[in-house]
Design an enzyme around this catalytic site. Structure first.
Site, short mmCIF file in Angstrom:
data_model
loop_
_atom_site.label_atom_id
_atom_site.label_comp_id
_atom_site.label_asym_id
_atom_site.label_seq_id
_atom_site.Cartn_x
_atom_site.Cartn_y
_atom_site.Cartn_z
N ASP A 216 -48.10 41.55 69.28
CA ASP A 216 -49.38 40.89 69.51
C ASP A 216 -49.23 39.52 70.16
O ASP A 216 -50.22 38.94 70.60
CB ASP A 216 -50.16 40.74 68.19
CG ASP A 216 -50.64 42.09 67.70
OD1 ASP A 216 -51.05 42.19 66.54
OD2 ASP A 216 -50.56 43.06 68.48
N CYS B 138 -57.31 52.37 73.33
CA CYS B 138 -57.79 51.17 74.02
C CYS B 138 -56.83 50.96 75.19
O CYS B 138 -55.90 51.73 75.41
CB CYS B 138 -57.80 49.97 73.07
SG CYS B 138 -56.18 49.48 72.55
N LYS C 155 -57.00 38.25 60.74
CA LYS C 155 -57.80 39.45 61.06
C LYS C 155 -57.10 40.70 60.52
O LYS C 155 -57.71 41.53 59.84
CB LYS C 155 -57.97 39.59 62.56
CG LYS C 155 -58.45 40.96 63.02
CD LYS C 155 -58.63 41.07 64.53
CE LYS C 155 -57.45 41.59 65.24
NZ LYS C 155 -57.27 43.04 65.17
N ASN C 156 -55.80 40.82 60.79
CA ASN C 156 -55.12 42.07 60.45
C ASN C 156 -54.77 42.19 58.98
O ASN C 156 -54.35 43.27 58.54
CB ASN C 156 -53.89 42.24 61.34
CG ASN C 156 -54.28 42.50 62.79
OD1 ASN C 156 -55.46 42.73 63.08
ND2 ASN C 156 -53.32 42.44 63.68
N ARG D 223 -53.17 54.98 71.04
CA ARG D 223 -53.47 54.67 69.62
C ARG D 223 -53.75 55.95 68.81
O ARG D 223 -54.80 56.13 68.22
CB ARG D 223 -54.65 53.70 69.50
CG ARG D 223 -54.63 52.50 70.42
CD ARG D 223 -53.51 51.51 70.18
NE ARG D 223 -53.58 50.82 68.92
CZ ARG D 223 -54.26 49.69 68.72
NH1 ARG D 223 -54.98 49.20 69.69
NH2 ARG D 223 -54.24 49.10 67.55
N ARG E 57 -63.12 39.11 69.15
CA ARG E 57 -62.77 40.11 68.13
C ARG E 57 -61.79 39.54 67.12
O ARG E 57 -61.75 39.94 65.96
CB ARG E 57 -62.15 41.34 68.80
CG ARG E 57 -63.11 42.27 69.51
CD ARG E 57 -62.45 43.57 69.85
NE ARG E 57 -61.69 44.03 68.70
CZ ARG E 57 -60.50 44.66 68.79
NH1 ARG E 57 -59.97 44.91 69.97
NH2 ARG E 57 -59.87 45.04 67.70
C1 EPZ Z 1 -51.81 47.29 63.98
O1 EPZ Z 1 -52.31 48.30 64.83
C2 EPZ Z 1 -52.51 46.01 64.41
N1 EPZ Z 1 -53.96 46.16 64.22
C3 EPZ Z 1 -52.21 45.73 65.88
O2 EPZ Z 1 -52.84 44.50 66.23
C4 EPZ Z 1 -50.70 45.59 66.05
O3 EPZ Z 1 -50.39 45.40 67.41
C5 EPZ Z 1 -50.01 46.86 65.54
O4 EPZ Z 1 -50.40 47.12 64.17
C6 EPZ Z 1 -48.49 46.78 65.61
O5 EPZ Z 1 -48.06 45.69 64.86
C7 EPZ Z 1 -54.48 45.91 63.00
O6 EPZ Z 1 -53.78 45.63 62.05
C8 EPZ Z 1 -55.98 46.02 62.89
P1 EPZ Z 1 -49.37 50.94 64.58
P2 EPZ Z 1 -52.00 49.86 64.47
O7 EPZ Z 1 -49.92 52.11 63.86
O8 EPZ Z 1 -51.95 50.04 63.02
C9 EPZ Z 1 -47.94 54.67 67.13
C10 EPZ Z 1 -54.29 43.11 67.42
O9 EPZ Z 1 -54.24 42.63 68.57
N2 EPZ Z 1 -48.72 55.52 66.20
O10 EPZ Z 1 -48.38 50.08 63.88
O11 EPZ Z 1 -52.94 50.70 65.25
C11 EPZ Z 1 -48.84 53.80 68.01
O12 EPZ Z 1 -49.27 54.52 69.14
C12 EPZ Z 1 -53.91 44.54 67.19
O13 EPZ Z 1 -54.63 42.46 66.41
C13 EPZ Z 1 -48.62 56.91 66.30
O14 EPZ Z 1 -47.92 57.44 67.16
O15 EPZ Z 1 -50.56 50.01 65.10
C14 EPZ Z 1 -47.93 52.66 68.37
O16 EPZ Z 1 -47.14 53.03 69.48
C15 EPZ Z 1 -53.51 45.25 68.48
N3 EPZ Z 1 -49.34 57.68 65.43
C16 EPZ Z 1 -47.02 52.51 67.14
O17 EPZ Z 1 -47.18 53.71 66.39
C17 EPZ Z 1 -50.12 57.14 64.46
O18 EPZ Z 1 -50.74 57.90 63.67
C18 EPZ Z 1 -47.38 51.35 66.24
O19 EPZ Z 1 -48.77 51.45 65.97
C19 EPZ Z 1 -50.20 55.73 64.37
C20 EPZ Z 1 -49.49 54.94 65.24
#
Ligand code: EPZ
Length: 416
Positions: free
Chosen positions: A305, A116, A22-23, A121, A397
Site C-alpha cells: 500500500d 479494482c 482504515k484497514n 481481487r 476512501r
Molecule cells: C487487504 O486487501 C487491504 N485492504 C489492502 O489495502 C492491502 O493492499 C492488502 O490487504 C494486502 O496487504 C483492506 O484491508 C480493506 P489480500 P485484501 O487478500 O484482503 C490474492 C488499501 O489501499 N487473493 O491480502 O483484498 C489477491 O489477489 C487496500 O487500503 C486471492 O488470490 O488483500 C492478492 O494478490 C488496497 N484469493 C493477494 O492474495 C483470495 O481469495 C493478497 O490479497 C484473496 C486474495
C-alpha cells in the site's frame, strides 16, 4: 469539483496527527455484527469506506450512532442477510461481512465484490475456507447465496497469504462449533487489532501476530469498547511526502513498531528517522538517494500500500533504483502520470526501474485508486508549479483529509 489543487515546491515542516486505521476498523466493524448488543469503537476514521460500511450495516438492521470519531454499533437487531448490491459494488470490503453474517444469521446473499484497477481481487480463498466450515455456497452469475446450519471449526492451510481471507475465517471461527486453525495466516497489524477486539469481547484466539492462529469457538461474545490503532499506511504516506519534498515533520501517533520496514526504506533513501512512543520524526535535509532495491511483501515486509508513494519519492532521488511489486498484478498505474510530470521510469512486468530527476513539473493528474491517488498528491507537492489531481473521491476512501494534513506540514493544497 472532485479534485485537489496543489502549488508544489515547498519543503515540509510541522506536525500532523495520524488518523485511525482504515484497514483495522473495517474488519472490526464487521466483528461488531457478531455481538448481540452494543460496541463502542473509538478513533474511527471519518473516511468514505467507513461511511459505506456503516450504511451497509444499517441495511442489515444494525443501529449506528456516530459522535465525532466514536461509533456506537448496536447489532442486537441484525436479521436481514442480503446485502444491497449498490453498497457491495461501492465497497469491496463488504466481503468482510460474510463470515460474521454467516455466524450470526446462517445465511447471506451478496454479489461478487469485484476487482479494482490494482488487481482482479478474487475471493476464492474466502469461499473455499467457509465451505470447509459447513457453508453451502451456490454461485450465481453476479454473486452467490451462502447458507449454513451452523459453522464448524476446521483446519485451513492458506496457499497464499491473504489479509481478507484470514480476517473472514477468524470472524467465522470465533462462534463456530469446535476449534479452527489457520495456517499461513496473514500477520498484518490490522489482523492483530481484529483479534485484540475479539479477545476483549470474549473470543478465544491464540497465536495472535503469528502465521498460525488457533481459535476455540465460544457460545457468545459480550459488549466491548475498543480504540482503533493509528493508520500505518497514512503515516507512511507522509513519510514519503517528506522524502519527496524535503524538510522535517513529526507524525503524531504514528505506530512506529508497525512501520519498521517503512522507516528502514526511508532511512536507506537518506532520511533521518527518530521513533518515540509519541510518533515518528522524519528529517530529509540532504538530497535523497535511491533505496537499494525496494520489494513489496506481506507484513512485516515493505507494504504494497506504500509502493506508489515511495515510487513517487524515488523519481526525485539521485541515481538508479528498482521497485518490485509482489502482491498485486497491476499496481503501477501511476507510472504514465509520473512520466507526464517528467519522471524517468521504465516499466517491466512487476518491476519498475527509476532514474532520478532533479525536478518534477506540475500538471493535471487523475487518481484511479486510493493509494495511487495519494501518491500523485505528494508528487504534486514536490513538483514545481501547479498540479490538479482529479477524482479525489478515491483518496477520500482512506484519508480523512489529505489536504488538511499536508497543509499542516507546510504544503499548499486545497480541495477544488
Ligand atoms: C487487504 O486487501 C487491504 N485492504 C489492502 O489495502 C492491502 O493492499 C492488502 O490487504 C494486502 O496487504 C483492506 O484491508 C480493506 P489480500 P485484501 O487478500 O484482503 C490474492 C488499501 O489501499 N487473493 O491480502 O483484498 C489477491 O489477489 C487496500 O487500503 C486471492 O488470490 O488483500 C492478492 O494478490 C488496497 N484469493 C493477494 O492474495 C483470495 O481469495 C493478497 O490479497 C484473496 C486474495
Amino acid at each position: 469539483m472532485d479534485a485537489i489543487q496543489i502549488y508544489g515546491g515547498n519543503c515540509l515542516h510541522g506536525q500532523v496527527r495520524i488518523q485511525g486505521s482504515k484497514n483495522a476498523v473495517l474488519p472490526i466493524l464487521a466483528a461488531a455484527l457478531l455481538i448481540d448488543g452494543v460496541c463502542e469503537i473509538e478513533n474511527c476514521p471519518a473516511i468514505s469506506d467507513v461511511y459505506h460500511m456503516l450504511r451497509l450495516m444499517e441495511s442489515l438492521c444494525c443501529t449506528i450512532d456516530r459522535n465525532g470519531h466514536t461509533v456506537r454499533v448496536d447489532a442486537a437487531g441484525v436479521s436481514r442477510c442480503d446485502m444491497p448490491p449498490d453498497s457491495v459494488g461501492v465497497m469491496r470490503s463488504s466481503i468482510m461481512l460474510l463470515g460474521a453474517l454467516l455466524a450470526r444469521t446462517g445465511s447471506v446473499s451478496m454479489q461478487y465484490p469485484g476487482g479494482c484497477v490494482i488487481g482482479s481481487r478474487p475471493i476464492d480463498l474466502h469461499l473455499e475456507g467457509l465451505r470447509k466450515m459447513g457453508v453451502v455456497i451456490r454461485e450465481r452469475e453476479d454473486g452467490f447465496d451462502a447458507e449454513t446450519k451452523g459453522l464448524t471449526g476446521a483446519v485451513h492451510r492458506l496457499p497464499i497469504v491473504s489479509v481478507g481471507a484470514t480476517e473472514n475465517l477468524v470472524l467465522a471461527a470465533v462462534l463456530a462449533n469446535g476449534n479452527t486453525v489457520i495456517e499461513n495466516a496473514a500477520k498484518e497489524p490490522e489482523i492483530t487489532a481484529l483479534c485484540d477486539f475479539l479477545i476483549k469481547a470474549g473470543a478465544k484466539i491464540e497465536g495472535v501476530g503469528t502465521k498460525r492462529l488457533c481459535i476455540r469457538g465460544v457460545e457468545k461474545l459480550h459488549e466491548v469498547s475498543y480504540k482503533v490503532p493509528a493508520d500505518r499506511i497514512v503515516a507512511g504516506t507522509y513519510v514519503a511526502a517528506c522524502l519527496c519534498c524535503g524538510g522535517e515533520v513529526f507524525l503524531k501517533g504514528a505506530p512506529c513498531m508497525q512501520m519498521k520496514a517503512v522507516s528502514a526504506a526511508a532511512a536507506s533513501m537518506g532520511a533521518g528517522i527518530e521513533e518515540s512512543k509519541e510518533g515518528i520524526a522524519v528529517t530529509c535535509i540532504e538530497r535523497r538517494v535511491m533505496p537499494p532495491g525496494l520489494i513489496t511483501a506481506c507484513y512485516p515486509g515493505f507494504p504494497t500500500d506504500l509502493q506508489s508513494a515511495f515510487l513517487a519519492a524515488m523519481t526525485l532521488a539521485d541515481g538508479e533504483g528498482v521497485l518490485e511489486e509482489t502482491i498485486f498484478e497491476n499496481r503501477f498505474r501511476i507510472v504514465p502520470q509520473l512520466r507526464q510530470m517528467g519522471a524517468r521510469i521504465d516499466c517491466q512486468k512487476n518491476k519498475v526501474c527509476v532514474s532520478g530527476v532533479r525536478t518534477l513539473c506540475g500538471t493535471t493528474l487523475r487518481a484511479e485508486e486510493l493509494r495511487g491517488g495519494a501518491a500523485l498528491v505528494i508528487a504534486g507537492c514536490a513538483a514545481q508549479g501547479r498540479s490538479v489531481v482529479k477524482n479525489k473521491h478515491f483518496i477520500e476512501r482512506g484519508y480523512e483529509d489529505i489536504c488538511h494534513d499536508l497543509c499542516s506540514l507546510g504544503a499548499r493544497c486545497k480541495k477544488e
